[in-house]
Design an enzyme around this catalytic site. Structure first.
Site, PDB file in Angstrom:
ATOM      1  N   GLY A   1      -7.172  -4.150   4.022  1.00  0.00           N
ATOM      2  CA  GLY A   1      -8.108  -4.770   3.090  1.00  0.00           C
ATOM      3  C   GLY A   1      -9.319  -5.372   3.782  1.00  0.00           C
ATOM      4  O   GLY A   1     -10.455  -5.234   3.300  1.00  0.00           O
ATOM      5  N   THR A  20      -5.039  -3.052  -2.329  1.00  0.00           N
ATOM      6  CA  THR A  20      -4.360  -2.725  -1.074  1.00  0.00           C
ATOM      7  C   THR A  20      -3.119  -3.576  -0.836  1.00  0.00           C
ATOM      8  O   THR A  20      -2.392  -3.339   0.132  1.00  0.00           O
ATOM      9  CB  THR A  20      -5.301  -2.942   0.134  1.00  0.00           C
ATOM     10  OG1 THR A  20      -5.493  -4.358   0.333  1.00  0.00           O
ATOM     11  CG2 THR A  20      -6.653  -2.282  -0.077  1.00  0.00           C
ATOM     12  N   ALA A  21      -2.888  -4.569  -1.692  1.00  0.00           N
ATOM     13  CA  ALA A  21      -1.819  -5.538  -1.429  1.00  0.00           C
ATOM     14  C   ALA A  21      -0.441  -4.890  -1.482  1.00  0.00           C
ATOM     15  O   ALA A  21      -0.131  -4.136  -2.398  1.00  0.00           O
ATOM     16  CB  ALA A  21      -1.883  -6.676  -2.441  1.00  0.00           C
ATOM     17  N   TYR A  52      10.843   0.952  -0.039  1.00  0.00           N
ATOM     18  CA  TYR A  52       9.404   0.644  -0.050  1.00  0.00           C
ATOM     19  C   TYR A  52       8.609   1.836  -0.589  1.00  0.00           C
ATOM     20  O   TYR A  52       7.724   1.688  -1.440  1.00  0.00           O
ATOM     21  CB  TYR A  52       8.950   0.298   1.368  1.00  0.00           C
ATOM     22  CG  TYR A  52       7.460   0.379   1.598  1.00  0.00           C
ATOM     23  CD1 TYR A  52       6.631  -0.703   1.300  1.00  0.00           C
ATOM     24  CD2 TYR A  52       6.871   1.536   2.127  1.00  0.00           C
ATOM     25  CE1 TYR A  52       5.257  -0.632   1.514  1.00  0.00           C
ATOM     26  CE2 TYR A  52       5.510   1.610   2.337  1.00  0.00           C
ATOM     27  CZ  TYR A  52       4.710   0.530   2.030  1.00  0.00           C
ATOM     28  OH  TYR A  52       3.350   0.608   2.234  1.00  0.00           O
ATOM     29  N   LYS A 112       6.096   2.319  -3.847  1.00  0.00           N
ATOM     30  CA  LYS A 112       4.695   2.751  -3.724  1.00  0.00           C
ATOM     31  C   LYS A 112       4.436   3.946  -4.643  1.00  0.00           C
ATOM     32  O   LYS A 112       3.375   4.052  -5.271  1.00  0.00           O
ATOM     33  CB  LYS A 112       4.361   3.114  -2.277  1.00  0.00           C
ATOM     34  CG  LYS A 112       4.312   1.957  -1.314  1.00  0.00           C
ATOM     35  CD  LYS A 112       3.273   0.916  -1.693  1.00  0.00           C
ATOM     36  CE  LYS A 112       1.859   1.343  -1.393  1.00  0.00           C
ATOM     37  NZ  LYS A 112       0.874   0.254  -1.665  1.00  0.00           N
ATOM     38  N   PRO A 130      -2.830   7.114   2.584  1.00  0.00           N
ATOM     39  CA  PRO A 130      -3.044   7.156   4.034  1.00  0.00           C
ATOM     40  C   PRO A 130      -1.751   7.455   4.791  1.00  0.00           C
ATOM     41  O   PRO A 130      -0.660   7.178   4.301  1.00  0.00           O
ATOM     42  CB  PRO A 130      -3.553   5.753   4.358  1.00  0.00           C
ATOM     43  CG  PRO A 130      -3.034   4.895   3.256  1.00  0.00           C
ATOM     44  CD  PRO A 130      -2.788   5.750   2.055  1.00  0.00           C
ATOM     45  N   ALA A 131      -1.883   8.006   5.990  1.00  0.00           N
ATOM     46  CA  ALA A 131      -0.716   8.344   6.822  1.00  0.00           C
ATOM     47  C   ALA A 131      -0.829   7.680   8.185  1.00  0.00           C
ATOM     48  O   ALA A 131      -1.826   7.863   8.884  1.00  0.00           O
ATOM     49  CB  ALA A 131      -0.624   9.865   6.993  1.00  0.00           C
TER      50      ALA A 131
END
Length: 372
Positions: free
Chosen positions: A24, A85-86, A155, A159, A183-184
């Protein structure tokens, strides 16, 4: 990158949720640099870390699991766009992941829909398509999500559920546009998971070990490139909003879509680790590296997990780490290239140098403090 010229158009008001965190804060800095006329607000549980010095950034403490507080804040700020982004730490308890990644995301969506937000960009994860027995070879966005019992990482399931909620909310109402960035393997300055562990292993003399034969290609992504992908997505959604009710062609559509964001440079897993260690001062020749077979390492990891569990601690080698460091996991970024105009802005070598330099400087500061 040089500072953006004053003629760059404003994105209006952009709210970055989790803007004091690792990713963030990089997004906030990139927005300040690239869109200096944009008014940026940050909401985070605590706003004492990674603060921007720009007068165009305001900070607000808040809990996204509290809908009333979120709605009140949105009514006050009136953002045009939200970048969410949290997320809790990967190893947080399951109920925390549920509360933040699923319920918190739904709170943000509902508040956004009710306060006239135009665009909503969600930070998902490239691992939402990763199952226990799946090798990801140039995987693209047509691959199905792996959730629930089929997904060993809780998790990641949350997501994926958060991403699904975001994409389902697209165009409800018709002028509310959403997308997801996957993203990776993020690393870079301020990283709290990958580089600290790798540099910690170097400092403990563990860089002489390698698990497996190092023939597994893996995606690692510099955080600045992930921030770049998020900003491009916000620009694209706001542009789409400006031409409503026109609907883009399917081959150009950004709203309602997910996008993998990587460096586009898959490398062998242990080559990346050794690049990090070399940048951190390691001089061990390849001939000095000990190779542990995957099965042997897995057994050792299992034994260590049990022993350390009895002690109430976490070992340096776990079965999850063995699996992670020996799997093939890389993705296609063609969709992001074509629809977002995405190209990585920092290559892997430069990203490693920047990230490791940051942590070495942190180490030096700590030494100076102790020496005082």
């Amino acid at each position: 990158m040089s500072s953006a010229p004053a003629s760059v158009p404003s994105l209006g008001k952009v709210l970055v949720v989790g803007g004091c965190g690792f990713l963030g804060s990089h997004i906030v800095n990139l927005l300040v640099q690239r869109h200096p006329k944009t008014q940026i607000s940050v909401v985070d549980l605590r706003t004492n870390l990674n603060r921007s010095s720009s007068p165009n950034v305001s900070y607000h403490e808040g809990d996204i699991t509290d809908f009333a507080a979120v709605k009140s804040l949105f009514s006050q700020i009136r953002p045009d766009g939200i970048i969410h982004t949290a997320s809790p730490h990967f190893n947080a308890k399951n109920e925390i992941h549920d509360k933040v990644n699923v319920d918190g995301t739904k709170n943000l969506l509902k508040a956004a829909q009710e306060t006239g937000v135009k665009a909503f960009v969600y930070t998902s994860s490239a691992s939402v398509i990763l199952g226990p027995d799946i090798e990801l070879v140039n995987a693209d966005e047509t691959w199905p999500l792996v959730t629930g019992k089929a997904q060993p990482e809780y998790y990641t399931t949350t997501k994926a559920y958060g991403e699904t909620a975001v994409l389902q909310a697209n165009r409800t109402p018709s002028n509310f546009l959403t997308c997801a960035i996957r993203p990776a393997g993020i690393f870079g300055e301020g990283d709290v998971q990958m580089l600290p562990k790798m540099i910690g292993a170097l400092r403990k003399g563990q860089s002489k070990f390698q698990v497996g034969s190092n023939d597994n290609l893996f995606d690692f992504t510099y955080v600045g490139n992930v921030a770049h992908g998020h900003v491009l997505a916000m620009q694209a959604l706001l542009h789409t909003h400006s031409i409503l009710p026109t609907i883009p062609l399917d081959t150009e559509k950004v709203d309602g879509e997910a996008f993998f964001i990587t460096n586009g440079q898959p490398v062998y897993f242990w080559d990346f680790a050794r690049a990090v260690w070399h940048a951190g001062g390691d001089t061990l020749p390849l001939s000095g590296v000990w190779h542990l077979g995957q099965d042997v390492a897995f057994a050792i990891g299992g034994a260590l997990e049990w022993i350390f569990w009895v002690l109430g601690k976490t070992p340096n080698l776990t079965r999850q780490q063995v699996k992670y460091s020996t799997m093939t996991k890389y993705h296609s970024i063609e969709k992001a290239r074509k629809r977002l105009g995405y190209e990585p802005i920092v290559d892997l070598d430069e990203g490693v140098k920047r990230g490791v330099r940051y942590f070495v400087q942190q180490e030096e500061r700590e030494k100076e403090k102790k020496g005082q």
